[in-house]
Each structure stands twice: as C-alpha cells, then as structure tokens.
Design a protein around this motif. Sequence first.
Motif, PDB file in Angstrom:
ATOM      1  N   ASP A 138       0.829  -1.206   0.000  1.00 13.28           N
ATOM      2  CA  ASP A 138       0.000   0.000   0.000  1.00 13.28           C
ATOM      3  C   ASP A 138       0.866   1.258   0.000  1.00 13.28           C
ATOM      4  O   ASP A 138       0.529   2.267  -0.642  1.00 13.28           O
ATOM      5  CB  ASP A 138      -0.929   0.021   1.214  1.00 13.28           C
ATOM      6  CG  ASP A 138      -2.172  -0.831   1.018  1.00 13.28           C
ATOM      7  OD1 ASP A 138      -2.412  -1.272  -0.116  1.00 13.28           O
ATOM      8  OD2 ASP A 138      -2.902  -1.058   2.002  1.00 13.28           O
ATOM      9  N   LEU A 139       1.980   1.218   0.741  1.00 14.94           N
ATOM     10  CA  LEU A 139       2.897   2.360   0.752  1.00 14.94           C
ATOM     11  C   LEU A 139       3.582   2.534  -0.601  1.00 14.94           C
ATOM     12  O   LEU A 139       3.849   3.662  -1.035  1.00 14.94           O
ATOM     13  CB  LEU A 139       3.959   2.159   1.839  1.00 14.94           C
ATOM     14  CG  LEU A 139       3.495   2.257   3.296  1.00 14.94           C
ATOM     15  CD1 LEU A 139       4.651   1.912   4.233  1.00 14.94           C
ATOM     16  CD2 LEU A 139       2.953   3.644   3.603  1.00 14.94           C
ATOM     17  N   LEU A 140       3.856   1.424  -1.257  1.00 12.71           N
ATOM     18  CA  LEU A 140       4.566   1.468  -2.541  1.00 12.71           C
ATOM     19  C   LEU A 140       3.665   1.906  -3.687  1.00 12.71           C
ATOM     20  O   LEU A 140       4.130   2.557  -4.634  1.00 12.71           O
ATOM     21  CB  LEU A 140       5.148   0.080  -2.831  1.00 12.71           C
ATOM     22  CG  LEU A 140       5.918  -0.110  -4.134  1.00 12.71           C
ATOM     23  CD1 LEU A 140       7.175   0.770  -4.155  1.00 12.71           C
ATOM     24  CD2 LEU A 140       6.293  -1.575  -4.326  1.00 12.71           C
ATOM     25  N   ALA A 141       2.393   1.570  -3.619  1.00 10.09           N
ATOM     26  CA  ALA A 141       1.482   1.776  -4.749  1.00 10.09           C
ATOM     27  C   ALA A 141       1.441   3.210  -5.276  1.00 10.09           C
ATOM     28  O   ALA A 141       1.471   3.414  -6.500  1.00 10.09           O
ATOM     29  CB  ALA A 141       0.077   1.313  -4.368  1.00 10.09           C
ATOM     30  N   PRO A 142       1.369   4.244  -4.430  1.00  9.03           N
ATOM     31  CA  PRO A 142       1.329   5.610  -4.991  1.00  9.03           C
ATOM     32  C   PRO A 142       2.564   5.957  -5.818  1.00  9.03           C
ATOM     33  O   PRO A 142       2.465   6.699  -6.802  1.00  9.03           O
ATOM     34  CB  PRO A 142       1.231   6.495  -3.737  1.00  9.03           C
ATOM     35  CG  PRO A 142       0.652   5.610  -2.687  1.00  9.03           C
ATOM     36  CD  PRO A 142       1.209   4.255  -2.965  1.00  9.03           C
ATOM     37  N   GLN A 143       3.725   5.428  -5.425  1.00  6.28           N
ATOM     38  CA  GLN A 143       4.945   5.719  -6.181  1.00  6.28           C
ATOM     39  C   GLN A 143       4.905   5.049  -7.559  1.00  6.28           C
ATOM     40  O   GLN A 143       5.498   5.554  -8.513  1.00  6.28           O
ATOM     41  CB  GLN A 143       6.175   5.235  -5.411  1.00  6.28           C
ATOM     42  CG  GLN A 143       6.169   5.567  -3.923  1.00  6.28           C
ATOM     43  CD  GLN A 143       6.020   7.045  -3.658  1.00  6.28           C
ATOM     44  OE1 GLN A 143       6.538   7.864  -4.404  1.00  6.28           O
ATOM     45  NE2 GLN A 143       5.292   7.397  -2.602  1.00  6.28           N
TER      46      GLN A 143
END
Length: 242
Positions: A138-143
């Motif tokens: 979830d933390l990686l997805a926006p990047q």
Amino acid sequence: MTMSEVDKIRVSAEAAIERSQERRRPIGTKSVALRRQHLFRKLGRILIAGGVVLLGAALFGALVQPLGFTGLLALFVLLVGVAVLFGRSPFPEPRQADLPKTDLKQLAGRTEIWLEAQRPALPAPAKTLVDGIGVQLDLLAPQLQTIDASSPAAANIRKLVGEDLPELVAGYQRIPAGLRKEAHAGRTPDDTLVGGLKMLEREIGEAARSLAAGDLDKLATRERYLQLKYQGLEGEETPGAA
C-alpha cells in the motif's frame, strides 16, 4: 451417528467457514480498490445494456404498437437476463505467471489479491508477515503511479514484487505438506518461508521509502526555491517602503 462424529463434522465445517472468510479478507487497500473498480465497471455495463433495452422498448411501443401486459412481462424478463448476463463476469484473479507482466500501476493491488488467495495455506507466522507485506505494498502503490516503467528502479520493483515474492510463496506450496516441518540443511521449509518473507517485507518497505524520498527531495527543493524567490522580493521591496 455418534457424538464424536458430530463433533468432527462441526469442527470440519467451522474450519471450512474460517478458511473461506480468511480467503476473502484483504491484506491491503489496493486489492479492495481493484475489486471495487471491477464491480463498478460491471454495474456500468448492466446499466448501459438495460438502458438500451428500455430505449428499444420505448421506441417499439411508440412507433409500432403498445407493449401491453405481455410486452411488459417480456421486457422484465429481458432486463433480468441482461443483469444476469453482465453480472456473471467474475473478477479476473491474477495468476503467478501474470504478475511479472502486470501494468506497474496495478502491480501492488494485483499482488495483494494473489497473496490473499495463497494466505490460507500458509503457516501462522507467514500469514502475519503477508499482512505486513500488504501494508508495505500500500505504501509502494502511490509511487508506482508516476515512476517511469522503463527505469531501472521500475525493473527492480517488478522483479521484487512480481517475481521474487510470488516465487517464494509458490515454491513453499510445491513442497508436500508432510515435509514442510522437516529440517533440511538445518532449516525447515516453514523457517525458510518466514525468513524470506521477512526479508521481502523489509525490501518492499525500503523501496517504497526510497521512491518517496525522491518526491520529498523535490518538495524540499521547491520550498527552497520559493523561499529564495519571495524572501528576495521582500528584501527588494523593503528599501523602497522606507
């Protein structure tokens, strides 16, 4: 049927219900978002098809002859058929072979969905780590929404998330269940799985923070630019004001 047999059936049924509930439990928000998008697209197709049917029925009734009771009944049956036809399409569950080729923007969500399907078959410590990996994804997805898909960083993330992680889990599942707790070279397959998941959870988290650091650096650079621009303007205006 003896009481012990009843108890066995009850325990077996409860275990089946628990596995079913566990399979549906999401490990991250991105898998939920992808399923919701699929549902909305399906509802959209139903509404469009239903609207076409209603429009056709209205034109037929206006230009040819009124529908009457039989026509309205047929229209109702047709609308139900449209809803069933377009509502039957299930969510396309990702396969392991599909993950390395997945669109980078959907990689986190589709990996979460794949892990959710594998989670019930994993040992308890691994399940907890899979939940933690969902948080990191979830933390990686926006990047992944803005990263250049042809960049080395994108290739590394695709290999880490789309290849290494699924292969670790799939490799564990290929081992017969009776051998998973037997030590080999000093470690059981369960230990190897847990150790690998810990490492991958850490690596995915570091990748997310590394990509975010680039955005933070850009924000800090923008702030310094604004400070120089507007503080410089204020410095130039001060003598005139005096």
